[in-house]
Design an enzyme around this catalytic site. Structure first.
Site, PDB file in Angstrom:
ATOM      1  N   GLY A   1     -49.442  35.384  90.741  1.00 50.63           N
ATOM      2  CA  GLY A   1     -49.511  36.825  90.985  1.00 50.63           C
ATOM      3  C   GLY A   1     -48.221  37.582  90.798  1.00 50.63           C
ATOM      4  O   GLY A   1     -48.077  38.698  91.310  1.00 50.63           O
ATOM      5  N   THR A   2     -47.278  37.027  90.030  1.00 47.75           N
ATOM      6  CA  THR A   2     -46.042  37.792  89.842  1.00 47.75           C
ATOM      7  C   THR A   2     -46.298  39.052  89.005  1.00 47.75           C
ATOM      8  O   THR A   2     -45.634  40.071  89.219  1.00 47.75           O
ATOM      9  CB  THR A   2     -44.926  36.936  89.196  1.00 47.75           C
ATOM     10  OG1 THR A   2     -45.339  36.512  87.901  1.00 47.75           O
ATOM     11  CG2 THR A   2     -44.584  35.744  90.057  1.00 47.75           C
ATOM     12  N   ASN A   3     -47.219  38.998  88.077  1.00 49.33           N
ATOM     13  CA  ASN A   3     -47.543  40.211  87.309  1.00 49.33           C
ATOM     14  C   ASN A   3     -48.293  41.221  88.169  1.00 49.33           C
ATOM     15  O   ASN A   3     -48.094  42.425  88.038  1.00 49.33           O
ATOM     16  CB  ASN A   3     -48.326  39.855  86.048  1.00 49.33           C
ATOM     17  CG  ASN A   3     -47.421  39.304  84.981  1.00 49.33           C
ATOM     18  OD1 ASN A   3     -46.688  40.048  84.334  1.00 49.33           O
ATOM     19  ND2 ASN A   3     -47.431  37.989  84.820  1.00 49.33           N
TER      20      ASN A   3
ATOM     21  N   HIS B   1     -50.397  38.049  77.687  1.00 49.31           N
ATOM     22  CA  HIS B   1     -50.335  36.660  77.230  1.00 49.31           C
ATOM     23  C   HIS B   1     -48.892  36.294  76.887  1.00 49.31           C
ATOM     24  O   HIS B   1     -48.210  37.066  76.217  1.00 49.31           O
ATOM     25  CB  HIS B   1     -51.242  36.453  76.010  1.00 49.31           C
ATOM     26  CG  HIS B   1     -51.251  35.031  75.561  1.00 49.31           C
ATOM     27  ND1 HIS B   1     -51.967  34.052  76.218  1.00 49.31           N
ATOM     28  CD2 HIS B   1     -50.586  34.410  74.563  1.00 49.31           C
ATOM     29  CE1 HIS B   1     -51.745  32.889  75.628  1.00 49.31           C
ATOM     30  NE2 HIS B   1     -50.915  33.076  74.618  1.00 49.31           N
TER      31      HIS B   1
ATOM     32  N   MET C   1     -57.880  33.149  84.606  1.00 48.13           N
ATOM     33  CA  MET C   1     -58.122  32.006  83.716  1.00 48.13           C
ATOM     34  C   MET C   1     -59.605  31.838  83.382  1.00 48.13           C
ATOM     35  O   MET C   1     -60.135  30.729  83.391  1.00 48.13           O
ATOM     36  CB  MET C   1     -57.567  30.730  84.370  1.00 48.13           C
ATOM     37  CG  MET C   1     -56.102  30.828  84.750  1.00 48.13           C
ATOM     38  SD  MET C   1     -55.041  31.329  83.380  1.00 48.13           S
ATOM     39  CE  MET C   1     -54.759  29.743  82.630  1.00 48.13           C
ATOM     40  N   ARG C   2     -60.265  32.944  83.074  1.00 53.26           N
ATOM     41  CA  ARG C   2     -61.687  32.886  82.710  1.00 53.26           C
ATOM     42  C   ARG C   2     -61.926  33.731  81.473  1.00 53.26           C
ATOM     43  O   ARG C   2     -61.284  34.778  81.321  1.00 53.26           O
ATOM     44  CB  ARG C   2     -62.551  33.471  83.833  1.00 53.26           C
ATOM     45  CG  ARG C   2     -62.388  32.785  85.159  1.00 53.26           C
ATOM     46  CD  ARG C   2     -63.533  31.843  85.396  1.00 53.26           C
ATOM     47  NE  ARG C   2     -63.372  31.164  86.663  1.00 53.26           N
ATOM     48  CZ  ARG C   2     -64.250  30.288  87.124  1.00 53.26           C
ATOM     49  NH1 ARG C   2     -65.338  29.996  86.437  1.00 53.26           N
ATOM     50  NH2 ARG C   2     -64.044  29.682  88.264  1.00 53.26           N
ATOM     51  N   ILE C   3     -62.867  33.298  80.660  1.00 48.53           N
ATOM     52  CA  ILE C   3     -63.271  34.105  79.503  1.00 48.53           C
ATOM     53  C   ILE C   3     -64.204  35.204  80.013  1.00 48.53           C
ATOM     54  O   ILE C   3     -65.083  34.953  80.832  1.00 48.53           O
ATOM     55  CB  ILE C   3     -64.024  33.235  78.474  1.00 48.53           C
ATOM     56  CG1 ILE C   3     -63.186  32.028  78.075  1.00 48.53           C
ATOM     57  CG2 ILE C   3     -64.427  34.064  77.254  1.00 48.53           C
ATOM     58  CD1 ILE C   3     -61.946  32.339  77.313  1.00 48.53           C
ATOM     59  N   ILE C   4     -63.974  36.421  79.526  1.00 44.39           N
ATOM     60  CA  ILE C   4     -64.826  37.554  79.896  1.00 44.39           C
ATOM     61  C   ILE C   4     -66.017  37.590  78.935  1.00 44.39           C
ATOM     62  O   ILE C   4     -65.848  37.417  77.733  1.00 44.39           O
ATOM     63  CB  ILE C   4     -64.013  38.870  79.799  1.00 44.39           C
ATOM     64  CG1 ILE C   4     -62.757  38.813  80.686  1.00 44.39           C
ATOM     65  CG2 ILE C   4     -64.884  40.074  80.130  1.00 44.39           C
ATOM     66  CD1 ILE C   4     -63.005  38.672  82.158  1.00 44.39           C
TER      67      ILE C   4
ATOM     68  N   ASN D   1     -55.167  42.467  78.753  1.00 45.24           N
ATOM     69  CA  ASN D   1     -54.643  41.164  79.191  1.00 45.24           C
ATOM     70  C   ASN D   1     -53.174  41.036  78.790  1.00 45.24           C
ATOM     71  O   ASN D   1     -52.719  41.680  77.851  1.00 45.24           O
ATOM     72  CB  ASN D   1     -55.442  40.033  78.532  1.00 45.24           C
ATOM     73  CG  ASN D   1     -55.024  38.649  79.013  1.00 45.24           C
ATOM     74  OD1 ASN D   1     -54.754  38.452  80.207  1.00 45.24           O
ATOM     75  ND2 ASN D   1     -54.961  37.695  78.109  1.00 45.24           N
TER      76      ASN D   1
HETATM   77  C1  GRF Z   1     -48.462  34.942  82.898  1.00 47.64           C
HETATM   78  O1  GRF Z   1     -47.542  34.170  82.179  1.00 47.64           O
HETATM   79  C2  GRF Z   1     -49.430  35.632  81.985  1.00 47.64           C
HETATM   80  O2  GRF Z   1     -48.860  35.984  80.750  1.00 47.64           O
HETATM   81  C3  GRF Z   1     -50.485  34.587  81.783  1.00 47.64           C
HETATM   82  O3  GRF Z   1     -50.612  33.971  83.033  1.00 47.64           O
HETATM   83  C4  GRF Z   1     -49.380  34.056  83.736  1.00 47.64           C
HETATM   84  C5  GRF Z   1     -49.675  34.646  85.085  1.00 47.64           C
HETATM   85  O4  GRF Z   1     -48.546  34.587  85.931  1.00 47.64           O
HETATM   86  N1  GRF Z   1     -51.702  35.181  81.303  1.00 47.64           N
HETATM   87  P1  GRF Z   1     -48.593  35.316  87.344  1.00 47.64           P
HETATM   88  O5  GRF Z   1     -49.780  34.764  88.118  1.00 47.64           O
HETATM   89  O6  GRF Z   1     -48.725  36.783  87.092  1.00 47.64           O
HETATM   90  O7  GRF Z   1     -47.310  34.958  88.009  1.00 47.64           O
END
Ligand code: GRF
Length: 190
Positions: A13-15, A110, A91-94, A108
């Site tokens: 969840g850092t993003n 990536h 981590m799921r396909i929509i 998304n």
């Molecule tokens: C990130 O590297 C993002 O690009 C990828 O999954 C990771 C999620 O990291 N899709 P976090 O859970 O936001 O720390």
């Protein structure tokens, strides 16, 4: 008008935190109305609780099909009148069920320069391939794996001295700026 945002995540969840902090800092005119998770024990859940953001746990296994699970998710998102969905390590396909409900409204992040290195191990795959540079991509979501059209990209050079750990740190640092700023640009243009 403040955009009603849903963030979907499965992990650390850092993003999610980067987006929430950008909102708090008035850099992003949005409100995270709900965090959607597929794993209730994911660390991101604690981060949402700390911020009093509602959590919706989508229990895929309670439904006969993924489409039925997503139909119930659409009902939940409608309650919040969600306008934009940001996947952040979900981590799921929509499937087309959710895509049809939110056309061009699901984004998304990536950790590679797509179309290079799609899939779960974008950082590791780029490092192993010994390419001179990788990066971060923000893209629209379609029903493929990291295949939707690109909105923004930022290059991260891979130095001779980089380890996988140092490269991961550089990529994540870029992510935490690029995701909120790209969301802000999208919101401001709508
Ligand atoms: C990130 O590297 C993002 O690009 C990828 O999954 C990771 C999620 O990291 N899709 P976090 O859970 O936001 O720390």
């Amino acid at each position: 008008m403040t955009t009603k945002l849903a963030v979907f995540a499965s992990g650390t969840g850092t993003n999610f935190v980067a987006i929430a902090d950008a909102i708090t800092a008035n850099q992003l005119d949005a409100e995270i109305k709900v965090l959607v998770v597929d794993k209730i024990n994911a660390p991101v859940v604690t981060r949402a609780k700390e911020r009093n953001i509602p959590i919706f746990h989508l229990k895929y296994k309670d439904y006969d099909t993924k489409e039925l699970a997503e139909a119930s998710l659409v009902t939940e998102l409608n309650k919040y009148q969600i306008e934009l969905i940001a996947l952040a390590g979900f981590m799921r396909i929509i499937t087309p069920t959710l895509l049809a409900a939110y056309p061009n409204k699901i984004i998304n992040i990536h950790p590679s320069l797509l179309p290079a290195f799609p899939g779960r191990h974008g950082i590791d795959d780029a490092f192993t391939a010994k390419v001179p540079q990788t990066g971060v991509t923000i893209h629209y979501v379609d029903s493929g794996i990291d295949s939707g059209s690109v909105i923004a990209q930022q290059v991260v050079p891979i130095e001779q001295t980089d380890t996988l750990v140092s490269l991961e740190a550089k990529i994540h640092a870029v992510e935490h700026v690029l995701y909120p700023t790209t969301l802000a640009q999208l919101i401001n243009h709508n």
